[in-house]
Design a protein around this motif. Structure first.
Motif, PDB file in Angstrom:
ATOM      1  N   UNK A   1      69.222   3.068  17.411  1.00  0.00           N
ATOM      2  CA  UNK A   1      68.347   3.255  18.567  1.00  0.00           C
ATOM      3  C   UNK A   1      69.174   3.480  19.833  1.00  0.00           C
ATOM      4  N   UNK A   2      70.239   2.703  19.969  1.00  0.00           N
ATOM      5  CA  UNK A   2      71.108   2.863  21.137  1.00  0.00           C
ATOM      6  C   UNK A   2      71.792   4.225  21.106  1.00  0.00           C
ATOM      7  N   UNK A   3      72.276   4.613  19.921  1.00  0.00           N
ATOM      8  CA  UNK A   3      72.954   5.905  19.802  1.00  0.00           C
ATOM      9  C   UNK A   3      72.025   7.063  20.133  1.00  0.00           C
ATOM     10  N   UNK A   4      70.759   6.944  19.748  1.00  0.00           N
ATOM     11  CA  UNK A   4      69.792   8.013  20.014  1.00  0.00           C
ATOM     12  C   UNK A   4      69.606   8.238  21.506  1.00  0.00           C
ATOM     13  N   UNK A   5      69.767   7.184  22.292  1.00  0.00           N
ATOM     14  CA  UNK A   5      69.665   7.321  23.745  1.00  0.00           C
ATOM     15  C   UNK A   5      70.992   7.796  24.331  1.00  0.00           C
ATOM     16  N   UNK A   6      72.097   7.281  23.789  1.00  0.00           N
ATOM     17  CA  UNK A   6      73.414   7.657  24.303  1.00  0.00           C
ATOM     18  C   UNK A   6      73.702   9.143  24.163  1.00  0.00           C
ATOM     19  N   UNK A   7      73.401   9.703  23.008  1.00  0.00           N
ATOM     20  CA  UNK A   7      73.828  11.062  22.688  1.00  0.00           C
ATOM     21  C   UNK A   7      73.423  12.099  23.741  1.00  0.00           C
ATOM     22  N   UNK A   8      72.144  12.219  24.091  1.00  0.00           N
ATOM     23  CA  UNK A   8      71.784  13.248  25.078  1.00  0.00           C
ATOM     24  C   UNK A   8      72.335  12.956  26.469  1.00  0.00           C
ATOM     25  N   UNK A   9      72.480  11.672  26.810  1.00  0.00           N
ATOM     26  CA  UNK A   9      72.995  11.327  28.134  1.00  0.00           C
ATOM     27  C   UNK A   9      74.481  11.666  28.258  1.00  0.00           C
ATOM     28  N   UNK A  10      75.243  11.401  27.195  1.00  0.00           N
ATOM     29  CA  UNK A  10      76.668  11.705  27.240  1.00  0.00           C
ATOM     30  C   UNK A  10      76.910  13.209  27.199  1.00  0.00           C
ATOM     31  N   UNK A  11      76.052  13.902  26.497  1.00  0.00           N
ATOM     32  CA  UNK A  11      76.160  15.364  26.505  1.00  0.00           C
ATOM     33  C   UNK A  11      75.829  15.900  27.895  1.00  0.00           C
ATOM     34  N   UNK A  12      74.781  15.379  28.503  1.00  0.00           N
ATOM     35  CA  UNK A  12      74.391  15.811  29.843  1.00  0.00           C
ATOM     36  C   UNK A  12      75.500  15.528  30.851  1.00  0.00           C
ATOM     37  N   UNK A  13      76.092  14.335  30.780  1.00  0.00           N
ATOM     38  CA  UNK A  13      77.161  13.979  31.713  1.00  0.00           C
ATOM     39  C   UNK A  13      78.349  14.920  31.567  1.00  0.00           C
ATOM     40  N   UNK A  14      78.683  15.262  30.334  1.00  0.00           N
ATOM     41  CA  UNK A  14      79.812  16.161  30.084  1.00  0.00           C
ATOM     42  C   UNK A  14      79.524  17.564  30.594  1.00  0.00           C
ATOM     43  N   UNK A  15      78.341  18.058  30.292  1.00  0.00           N
ATOM     44  CA  UNK A  15      77.979  19.414  30.738  1.00  0.00           C
ATOM     45  C   UNK A  15      77.891  19.492  32.256  1.00  0.00           C
ATOM     46  N   UNK A  16      77.425  18.414  32.877  1.00  0.00           N
ATOM     47  CA  UNK A  16      77.353  18.387  34.337  1.00  0.00           C
ATOM     48  C   UNK A  16      78.750  18.328  34.951  1.00  0.00           C
ATOM     49  N   UNK A  17      79.640  17.583  34.311  1.00  0.00           N
ATOM     50  CA  UNK A  17      80.995  17.409  34.837  1.00  0.00           C
ATOM     51  C   UNK A  17      81.847  18.664  34.703  1.00  0.00           C
ATOM     52  N   UNK A  18      81.606  19.469  33.690  1.00  0.00           N
ATOM     53  CA  UNK A  18      82.503  20.584  33.368  1.00  0.00           C
ATOM     54  C   UNK A  18      82.734  21.559  34.529  1.00  0.00           C
ATOM     55  N   UNK A  19      81.718  22.023  35.223  1.00  0.00           N
ATOM     56  CA  UNK A  19      82.002  22.939  36.338  1.00  0.00           C
ATOM     57  C   UNK A  19      82.539  22.240  37.584  1.00  0.00           C
ATOM     58  N   UNK A  20      82.479  20.907  37.598  1.00  0.00           N
ATOM     59  CA  UNK A  20      82.877  20.149  38.789  1.00  0.00           C
ATOM     60  C   UNK A  20      84.259  19.522  38.686  1.00  0.00           C
ATOM     61  N   UNK A  21      84.733  19.321  37.470  1.00  0.00           N
ATOM     62  CA  UNK A  21      85.954  18.557  37.267  1.00  0.00           C
ATOM     63  C   UNK A  21      87.162  19.285  37.859  1.00  0.00           C
ATOM     64  N   UNK A  22      88.059  18.517  38.480  1.00  0.00           N
ATOM     65  CA  UNK A  22      89.235  19.103  39.125  1.00  0.00           C
ATOM     66  C   UNK A  22      90.392  19.231  38.142  1.00  0.00           C
ATOM     67  N   UNK A  23      91.347  20.077  38.485  1.00  0.00           N
ATOM     68  CA  UNK A  23      92.546  20.201  37.663  1.00  0.00           C
ATOM     69  C   UNK A  23      93.311  18.888  37.615  1.00  0.00           C
ATOM     70  N   UNK A  24      93.289  18.150  38.711  1.00  0.00           N
ATOM     71  CA  UNK A  24      93.961  16.848  38.741  1.00  0.00           C
ATOM     72  C   UNK A  24      93.357  15.902  37.716  1.00  0.00           C
ATOM     73  N   UNK A  25      92.032  15.878  37.631  1.00  0.00           N
ATOM     74  CA  UNK A  25      91.358  15.008  36.662  1.00  0.00           C
ATOM     75  C   UNK A  25      91.602  15.480  35.242  1.00  0.00           C
ATOM     76  N   UNK A  26      91.635  16.796  35.043  1.00  0.00           N
ATOM     77  CA  UNK A  26      91.934  17.318  33.707  1.00  0.00           C
ATOM     78  C   UNK A  26      93.344  16.926  33.270  1.00  0.00           C
TER      79      UNK A  26
END
Length: 237
Positions: A92-117
């Motif tokens: 049940x916890x994983x079912x909630x985690x999965x879409x949220x972690x995907x969303x966070x990653x997709x949101x971060x991708x165009x914003x992340x800096x080279x320093x953070x990478x």
């Protein structure tokens, strides 16, 4: 574990009780998220107070906050322990985690800096070194740092805090991935694939990589939890 002292020479000695309780809470919360404690492990407030070099009161306040969040449980007779997760609860916890972690990653991708990478690459090197040395808990801690560095780059603190709360509930059980969860340490490692996708600003690809990693880890955890519960003759509830 970081310690806290009320000695006059201690830089933290001037902290209010509320501030001290918050610091202890954050440290214990981090420990739970990174498998510093074992599922079912009993905790003693006085022992924790001694470790933090403080009185039991701020430790008790931190503990009760974690109990309210589900990271710890207080059983009859005032027995404090790390919860033991069932398969059904974990799924049940994983079912909630999965879409949220995907969303966070997709949101971060165009914003992340080279320093953070570059920081992600550094964390991953330490992570791979810990796996090579079979330091599983250290590897889990570094894996947590890696993923939350990604999620923090989304700039969405509500999303980040929600994911942290879910990791708190599952953290002690992540050790069940090892040693089966080790990926080959080559250019196809999921962390390296994720860094590459984020450098190319390929949001959907990055989100899919995170999702696949979660699915693989989850399958290993469920397998071990199912086996453990079957041996004890307990239902998966």
């Amino acid at each position: 574990m970081r310690t806290f002292s009320e000695d006059a020479d201690d830089p933290d000695a001037g902290l209010s009780r509320d501030s001290l309780s918050t610091m202890i809470y954050k440290r214990l919360r981090s420990n739970l998220m990174t498998c510093a404690f074992e599922p079912g492990e009993r905790l003693n407030i006085r022992h924790l107070a001694a470790a933090f070099e403080t009185s039991p009161t701020p430790v008790r306040e931190a503990i009760m906050q974690l109990v309210r969040e589900g990271g710890l449980e207080l059983r009859p007779g005032h027995e404090l322990r790390v919860p033991v997760l069932t398969v059904e609860r974990y799924l049940k916890i994983k079912a909630v985690r999965a879409p949220l972690e995907r969303l966070a990653t997709e949101t971060a991708t165009p914003l992340i800096s080279d320093t953070t990478l570059n920081e992600l690459a550094r964390i991953n090197e330490k992570f791979l070194s810990a796996e090579n040395k079979k330091r599983w808990k250290e590897a889990l801690s570094l894996n947590t740092e890696f993923h939350f560095t990604v999620y923090a780059a989304s700039g969405n603190e509500v999303l980040l805090n929600t994911i942290e709360n879910l990791w708190l509930l599952t953290g002690p059980f992540l050790i069940n991935q090892y040693p089966s969860a080790i990926h080959p340490h080559d250019s196809a490692h999921p962390h390296l694939l994720l860094i590459d996708a984020m450098r190319r600003r390929a949001s959907r690809e990055a989100g899919e990589i995170v999702l696949q990693g979660l699915e693989k880890g989850s399958s290993l955890i469920v397998k071990k939890l199912t086996t453990h519960q079957a041996r004890k003759g307990k239902p998966n509830r």
